[in-house]
Design an enzyme around this catalytic site. Structure first.
Site, short mmCIF file in Angstrom:
data_model
loop_
_atom_site.label_atom_id
_atom_site.label_comp_id
_atom_site.label_asym_id
_atom_site.label_seq_id
_atom_site.Cartn_x
_atom_site.Cartn_y
_atom_site.Cartn_z
CG ASP A 174 -16.66 18.91 46.76
OD1 ASP A 174 -15.55 18.36 46.84
OD2 ASP A 174 -17.22 19.49 47.71
CD GLU A 195 -14.05 13.60 46.34
OE1 GLU A 195 -13.84 14.80 46.58
OE2 GLU A 195 -14.12 12.72 47.21
CG ASP A 196 -18.97 14.84 45.58
OD1 ASP A 196 -18.18 13.91 45.81
OD2 ASP A 196 -19.17 15.80 46.34
CG HIS A 199 -19.29 22.52 50.52
ND1 HIS A 199 -18.52 22.92 51.59
CD2 HIS A 199 -18.50 21.74 49.75
CE1 HIS A 199 -17.31 22.39 51.47
NE2 HIS A 199 -17.27 21.67 50.36
MN MN Z 1 -15.72 20.21 49.53
#
Ligand code: MN
Length: 740
Positions: free
Chosen positions: A87, A90-91, A61
């Site tokens: 990301d 965030e992840d 991604h």
């Molecule tokens: Mn994303």
């Protein structure tokens, strides 16, 4: 379980990574490749063991997002690095601080912005609006944040297939509500169109497929037409020694659909399905002259429509778009739009101005209109930060959104300064654009020496002198003819101040009257009063008293009815999707999290929405309203997008039960050529052949064309389809459509 071939996956990941490096190679400078490699390794490691819903390794991604940034938006190294890491915070366990340490403050700022945007549509309305404001703030900080966010959204839309249906609808709605308009505003034409097409694909699959189908079956005819049209132009351009390309690109599926919907016509009647585009090579200093020479060649062969000449080269659009548009009469008596532009202009038109303007070599461009727009966004945010009530925050989103799509009108001050306002702006917008005080006191204007009223719509080239009076005061009607968010918000602010004064008076009056009636001013009594008069908050209560809308007699009536119980109690219990799911699970067990229409009557209050009249078989969802229980809407309802994107937390899943004997109201629009006996034939099919009850029928005929609107009761979509087929078979009927 499916066995995962780790070696094959590793190869796949490397393949994507190498592709990214290949695409960025042309602009890499010393050290850039190393930086990208570091970002890739960091991200690959941080997302290790994570998978997307489709089952792919997660790292694919961020790699895809970075690829879009390079290939489709034209961004550089900083953006690639940020996209690869977007990301991570965030992840995973990574913090902004870590990014700062490893990749420097610029990347950290962008990632921080991207992480904040992630929650834009997640929570309740005020939280959401607040996040939205943060997102806009990042635009004014570093435009790359929003460009990368758009790349992220585009990849998520491209891979929406593997998401569950309710998520698909939510993500698609957000996309059409805010991301596509943003892409438009930033001039990312290709991305905007793809987002819109994908939205249609997931929200109205049938329509999408049918238009796609028709585009491809008419392709041969279109190609023939384009070739014939282009031939003489090509020959002439060749002999003048130009290097050029001619394209005949069909309109996007979404824009065709929009046209069909707006003009209420079938695909076959959308005549401008494509535009001819001539892209010509030119030296920077002769671009304008070359485009006009091409124009002159085109109009040697085809007659132009003088009303439809647009010169976006002398004055580019605010999003940076430059092009020369003309509409000419083709061989077969059809108007054809021709767009003329240089290779550079074409690239800006497709990929957006942003990337070229700031993040590539030519930094010393004069203050662009995009820069001006960003300054305006900054203004809007600053104006709004003082007031944070839900209503204002949501209004703000609306205002902002309506500004995204606007086309511009170019006008002048008495001194000859150019002001760019959205199309449809009035004298009053112009006055507020100059200064708030001038706007508030505006009583009219002189445009090109002629007196005009406040609501005069500005035209290109108008020169405007505002007239003011110290006696003037803003009033509510003004909101009806201003279009800029600046004017809107200033007028609203001033109306609110005026309202507050009334409420202040009302508060005192109310206290006095309550004393007279021996009602103590306790919280509980205020609450009861609000309930009795159906008001949501204390301010409204004071205001109504202040305005005289709640009189002494009304209060007496309240005093007498005090003991009446409140009927709305049951409906109020369910306030959002979460409480709904809790309630339904309590009664129906853990399996169930959706509303079954036809059952569940005893459990929750729900009704079918009047705006779209859903019938069994329609794709539907439930929406928890503030006072009226749950309303069931069709997913194709015109209001669905807004409801789902702005109030996602109130959306509940809903489904029809299989057995239903109830009849539902549906509307049919019938068009055809009028003839004697038409009406009786139609009503015969409806009431005799299919035994359907009609509720209303209205017929209009205009020069032999027949328009009928019928409302009738049907059992489900199958029943309705059968009816449509039967009516379509009546001689003279050309088209039958359902309407809401
Ligand atoms: Mn994303």
């Amino acid at each position: 379980m499916i066995a995962i071939d780790e070696e094959a996956e590793k190869k796949e990941i490397l393949r994507h990574y190498r592709k990214l490096l290949r695409s960025s190679k042309p602009f890499l400078q010393a050290g850039d490749a190393k930086l990208i490699k570091k970002a890739f390794n960091t991200s690959n490691d941080a997302h290790k063991n994570m998978r997307r819903r489709s089952g792919e390794p997660y790292i694919l991604h961020p790699l895809a997002v970075a690829q879009i940034c390079v290939e489709e938006i034209g961004l550089g190294t900083t953006s690639i690095v940020s996209a690869l890491l977007h990301d991570v915070v965030e992840d995973t366990d990574w913090e902004i601080e870590d990014i700062n340490k490893e990749f420097g403050p610029k990347v950290a700022l962008i990632i921080d912005g991207l992480t904040k945007i992630a929650g834009v549509f997640e929570y309740g309305s005020s939280q959401q609006a607040e996040n939205f404001r943060k997102m806009l703030f990042t635009i004014s900080e570093d435009l790359r944040v929003i460009l990368i966010k758009l790349a992220d959204r585009l990849h998520n839309m491209r891979t929406l297939q593997s998401m569950p249906r309710n998520k698909q609808l939510k993500i698609a709605s957000e996309t059409i509500y805010i991301y596509a308009p943003l892409a438009h505003r930033l001039g990312l034409y290709a991305i905007k169109s793809e987002l819109e097409d994908l939205y249609l694909k997931y929200s109205n699959r049938e329509m999408y497929d049918s238009i796609m189908n028709k585009i491809s079956t008419t392709k041969a005819i279109r190609t023939r037409f384009i070739n014939k049209f282009a031939k003489p132009i090509e020959d002439a351009l060749h002999s003048s020694g130009y290097n050029f390309k001619i394209k005949g690109r069909p309109k996007s599926v979404f824009s065709i659909w929009n046209k069909m919907r707006k003009q209420d016509i079938p695909f076959e009647k959308v005549y401008d399905l494509f535009a001819i585009r001539i892209i010509v090579d030119a030296e920077p200093e002769s671009e304008k002259a070359v485009c006009w020479q091409v124009y002159s060649i085109v109009t040697d062969f085809f007659k132009p429509n003088p009303d439809r000449l647009r010169d976006w080269i002398s004055t580019p659009k605010a999003n940076g778009y430059e092009s020369l548009h003309t509409t000419v009469m083709g061989h077969s008596g059809q108007w054809v739009e021709v767009q003329i532009r240089t290779t550079r202009m074409d690239e800006i038109a497709e990929k957006g101005y942003a990337a070229h303007w700031k993040y590539k070599d030519n930094i010393n461009k004069e203050e662009s209109s995009l820069e001006q727009w960003i300054a305006k966004v900054r203004d809007m945010i600053e104006q709004k930060t003082s007031d944070t009530s839900d209503a204002t925050a949501l209004e703000f989103i609306d205002d902002f959104r309506s500004n995204l799509f606007a086309e511009e009108v170019y006008v002048f001050t008495p001194n000859g300064d150019l002001k760019i306002l959205p199309q449809g702006a009035s004298t009053l917008d112009f006055a507020f654009e100059i200064h708030t005080e001038i706007g508030s006191a505006c009583i009219g204007a002189k445009v090109n020496q002629k007196l005009v009223p406040l609501n005069y719509k500005l035209k290109n080239g108008d020169q405007i002198e505002i007239l003011t009076s110290s006696k003037q005061k803003p009033n509510k009607d003004w909101l009806g003819f201003v279009v800029t968010s600046k004017a809107r918000s200033k007028i609203k602010d001033q109306l609110k101040t005026a309202k507050r004064d009334v409420a202040e008076d009302g508060k005192e009056i109310l206290l006095r009257r309550m004393k007279n009636l021996k009602i103590h001013p306790t919280n509980e009594n205020y609450h009861k009063l609000r309930q009795f008069f159906g008001l949501e908050n204390q301010f409204d209560l004071y205001f109504k008293v202040g305005r005289g809308l709640i009189s002494q007699n009304d209060l007496k009536r309240y005093n007498e009815n005090k003991n009446t119980t409140n009927k709305a109690k049951r409906a109020a219990k369910i306030s959002d999707a979460k409480t709904f799911e809790k309630e339904i699970k309590k009664v129906k067990g853990n399996e169930r999290d959706m509303l079954l229409i036809g059952e569940d009557m005893d459990l929750v209050d729900y009704t079918l929405a009047k705006c779209c009249n859903p019938i069994p078989g329609d794709d539907v969802f439930g929406f928890v309203t503030v006072n009226e229980g749950i309303k069931v809407h069709r997913t194709a309802c015109p209001n669905a997008t807004e409801l789902m994107s702005s109030h996602g937390h109130r959306v509940v899943k809903a489904k029809w039960t299989s057995q239903h004997e109830i009849a539902f109201l549906a509307g049919l629009m019938i068009q055809g050529t009028d003839r004697v006996g038409m009406i009786s034939d139609i009503s015969k099919v409806i009431s005799q052949d299919l035994k359907v009850n009609m509720r209303s029928m209205s017929i209009d005929t205009d020069e032999g064309i027949f328009h009928g609107k019928i409302r009738l009761f049907v059992n489900d979509t199958l029943h309705l389809e059968k009816l449509i087929t039967k009516i379509e078979a009546i001689s003279g009927v050309e088209q039958v459509n359902r309407f809401d």
